[in-house]
Write an enzyme that holds these catalytic residues in place. Structure first.
Site, short mmCIF file in Angstrom:
data_model
loop_
_atom_site.label_atom_id
_atom_site.label_comp_id
_atom_site.label_asym_id
_atom_site.label_seq_id
_atom_site.Cartn_x
_atom_site.Cartn_y
_atom_site.Cartn_z
N HIS A 105 -89.88 -20.54 -49.11
CA HIS A 105 -89.90 -20.49 -47.69
C HIS A 105 -89.08 -19.50 -47.13
O HIS A 105 -87.99 -18.99 -47.79
CB HIS A 105 -89.21 -22.13 -47.32
CG HIS A 105 -89.84 -23.30 -47.63
ND1 HIS A 105 -90.99 -23.68 -46.72
CD2 HIS A 105 -89.81 -24.21 -48.65
CE1 HIS A 105 -91.38 -24.83 -47.28
NE2 HIS A 105 -90.91 -25.01 -48.55
N CYS A 109 -92.58 -18.36 -41.62
CA CYS A 109 -93.32 -19.38 -42.27
C CYS A 109 -94.55 -19.53 -41.48
O CYS A 109 -95.78 -19.57 -42.44
CB CYS A 109 -92.51 -20.62 -42.57
SG CYS A 109 -91.43 -20.57 -43.91
#
Length: 110
Positions: free
Chosen positions: A22, A34
């Protein structure tokens, strides 16, 4: 951090790619890094299937995507699939250039 790993043959043909992690650029649901990486990679897998008819073997979970580049004896279709995947890499490199603290791309030749 998001790590994108591109696996290529010694001749440079993309064999597979994976995306892990992430970005942590912002809160979940607001993280544009992201979202950008996800849109580009999932979009590339979908584009290969829709535009060439070749189906990449792909698996996806939260924070993880892996896809195998499809291969075709038809050089035109195979070339088109490779071009779409090279376009994905170019888009990911643009994101990584802008957000280097959050996205890393590595390429492996084997």
């Amino acid at each position: 951090m998001i790590t994108v790993t591109i696996e290529r043959s010694k001749q440079g043909r993309i064999r597979r790619f994976s995306v892990t992690g992430h970005a942590m650029y912002d809160d979940p649901g607001k993280d544009i890094v992201c979202a950008g990486v996800s849109a580009v990679t999932v979009g590339a897998v979908n584009a290969v299937e829709k535009l060439t008819g070749l189906v990449p073997k792909a698996e996806m979970r939260e924070g993880w995507l892996t896809a195998e580049a499809p291969y075709s004896e038809n050089r035109t279709l195979d070339g088109q699939a490779q071009l779409l995947l090279e376009g994905m890499i170019a888009a990911l490199e643009s994101i990584a250039d802008e957000y280097a603290k959050y996205v890393k791309i590595k390429q492996i030749f084997s």
